[in-house]
Design an enzyme around this catalytic site. Sequence first.
Site, short mmCIF file in Angstrom:
data_model
loop_
_atom_site.label_atom_id
_atom_site.label_comp_id
_atom_site.label_asym_id
_atom_site.label_seq_id
_atom_site.Cartn_x
_atom_site.Cartn_y
_atom_site.Cartn_z
N ASP A 193 0.91 -1.41 0.79
CA ASP A 193 -0.03 0.06 -0.04
C ASP A 193 1.31 0.91 -0.18
O ASP A 193 0.42 2.35 -0.55
CB ASP A 193 -1.49 -0.19 1.22
CG ASP A 193 -2.08 0.56 1.11
OD1 ASP A 193 -2.15 1.02 0.10
OD2 ASP A 193 -1.89 1.92 2.38
N MET A 274 -8.31 5.65 3.19
CA MET A 274 -8.62 6.72 1.96
C MET A 274 -7.06 7.06 1.40
O MET A 274 -7.18 7.88 -0.03
CB MET A 274 -8.57 8.31 3.01
CG MET A 274 -9.75 7.73 3.58
SD MET A 274 -11.45 7.82 2.19
CE MET A 274 -10.97 8.99 1.22
N ARG A 275 -5.72 6.49 1.72
CA ARG A 275 -5.01 6.16 0.38
C ARG A 275 -4.75 6.41 -0.74
O ARG A 275 -4.72 7.40 -1.69
CB ARG A 275 -3.38 5.25 1.29
CG ARG A 275 -2.04 5.56 0.04
CD ARG A 275 -1.07 4.97 0.98
NE ARG A 275 -0.79 5.38 2.26
CZ ARG A 275 -0.99 5.05 3.70
NH1 ARG A 275 -1.72 3.46 3.18
NH2 ARG A 275 -0.61 5.53 4.42
N ALA A 276 -5.76 5.55 -1.41
CA ALA A 276 -5.81 4.99 -2.69
C ALA A 276 -6.45 6.50 -2.88
O ALA A 276 -6.15 6.83 -4.67
CB ALA A 276 -6.85 4.32 -2.76
#
Length: 680
Positions: A193, A274-276
């Site tokens: 990730d 929420m990183r995506a």
Amino acid sequence: MSTPYPFTAIVGQDDLRLGLLLNAVSPAVGGVLVRGEKGTAKSTAVRALAALMPEVPVVPGCRFSCDPASPDPACPDGPHAEAAGVSRPARTVELPVGASEDRLVGALDIERALSEGVKAFEPGLLADAHRGILYVDEVNLLHDHLVDLLLDAAAMGASYVEREGVSVRHAARFLLVGTMNPEEGELRPQLLDRFGLTVEVSASRDTDERVEVVRRRLAYDDDPEGFAARWAEEEGALRERIAAARVLLPRVVLSDGVLRQIAATCAAFEVDGMRADIVMARTATALAAWAGREEVTADDVRQAALLALPHRRRRNPFDAPGLDEDKLDRTLDEAGPPENSDGDDQPDPDGGGDDDGGGGGGGGVPPQADGEDRTPPQGSEGDAPSQAPEGTPDAPGRPAGGEQQPVAAAEPFRTRMLSVPGLGEGAAGRRSRARTEHGRTTGARRPEGALTKLHLAATVQAAAPHQRARGRAGRGLVVRRDDLRQATREGREGNLVLFVVDASGSMAARQRMSAVKGAVLSLLLDAYQRRDKVGLVTFRGKEADVALPPTSSVDAAAARLESLPTGGRTPLAAGLLKAHDVLRVERLRDPSRRPLLVVVTDGRATGGPEPVALAGRAGRLHRSEGTASVVVDCESGYVRLGLAGELARELGGTAVTLDELRADSIAGLVKDVTAAGRAA
């Protein structure tokens, strides 16, 4: 210094070049993970990227590359007085797979810290990579403790080195680029990730393109400087385009409509966190700047999704990365196109709009040349049965010779932990007890090399009797090198789990192979989580085969298991002897990695002369060499012969049923697989 291969001279690999260039335009994208087969220019492209990066202004003499405009107030070489900075080329720092912790984060001189109170610090690779590129080749083979350090540095933008209360901190913000061959194993989800983008690469199947690759490589090997000079103009133009895109980047507008498309896409594909969303927004903005536009279009969002989401939607190690592009298009349409989208701007790495090379795939699935076999592996979900050999009866699942078609595995489940007894010294993992660099402290010893983990109490105890003789006058403790003690620690190691699977007719006739495959698949998942190597030996008919030599790729083992046919007699002894050969070779290759033999069978032996006696001798051979073993008893029905239990006694291990293998089973499974052997 050797002349790097020019970036613009790389043939094809549009997705790879685009992913790297977007990070050059906007380092905030967060790096890129390059997945693909060996020999596809992964490392060549990454090393060539540094020559295109703008120069970095640094404080003169600072070993930590502080920015003269805003130097790090906590820099170990600081504080820095106001002075004009100097520029140097951007660095590409390579992290070797076998690097030590001190080489990565730096080393603190514990002796001087204790006796003089001086923080004498030697910077590591994280300091060298600050404001540059940190490149990890074969990142999936990196040891867990190094992965943990990378995660901390990537999350905090700083590296902390602590030794018994003495700590040093320095900034460590870098562009993380990793390459890997999926056949050798997958990455931990946490590190996966941390990569902003991922791209899949594969060798071209076009003859002309392959010829051009060889021609250019041979020309470069013959005269690196001359070859680079021939591409200098293209390199300069690409460098100028990167600089222009960086200038344009702050002016790119990310409208509410675009943000809605991004959020809807991430929600539709059920990515975690929420990183995506953030990475997609930054990638779409970089794509617009790369194309010379000040507004983000729907095409930018689509391309960003294909680069930023495939590695974030995996739910288990057997899920292939990639996106359903039809679903992506439907999601973008339902979310509504942004007002400025005209659908005409599709950027490519070179800016020329050339579609040759299949770059439109965008990082989700590698482009495939016309005529390439797109047939999924046999036995995968939804596949039609493979064509039977000539002369096979038409009845489904009943080929000639008694062999049956592969059956799908049952749903995997969480297994109880099986471990190897004793205390090992193998590679760090999560299965068996071992002496490691990390874990709970169990004692102290004199350091054999560089001191890495100080045992403070033992060091003080060793130095205390000599204080008067050493002339101690003040409060400080007079410590010599001979007083230092290394902490011995106990943690967990990864093992070699070798599966020996019975694929004979006695397993298939009772329709048990689906449950057996489900159990082995469950054990494979457990091996993935515990960072083991795995191997697969199967036996049926007249012989045994090594379906998969020991590897770190559980994906490959699962694929071999899925396509495993069944039928014929049960050459149990041949399977055990083949496993013995595999373990003998692996002991020579990696003597510190201890094996765990998992035999999946009902215990019947019907193949070859004197099959039962020969199987017993093969089992005792494993026992004589101290191989830890467990027999998964696949026998079913009301009448049980107990043959698997007899085999376990010959092996010196224990037998467990499929039900006892489950972690939630009410049956008590002894975790130490040789407990039965010790009791015997």
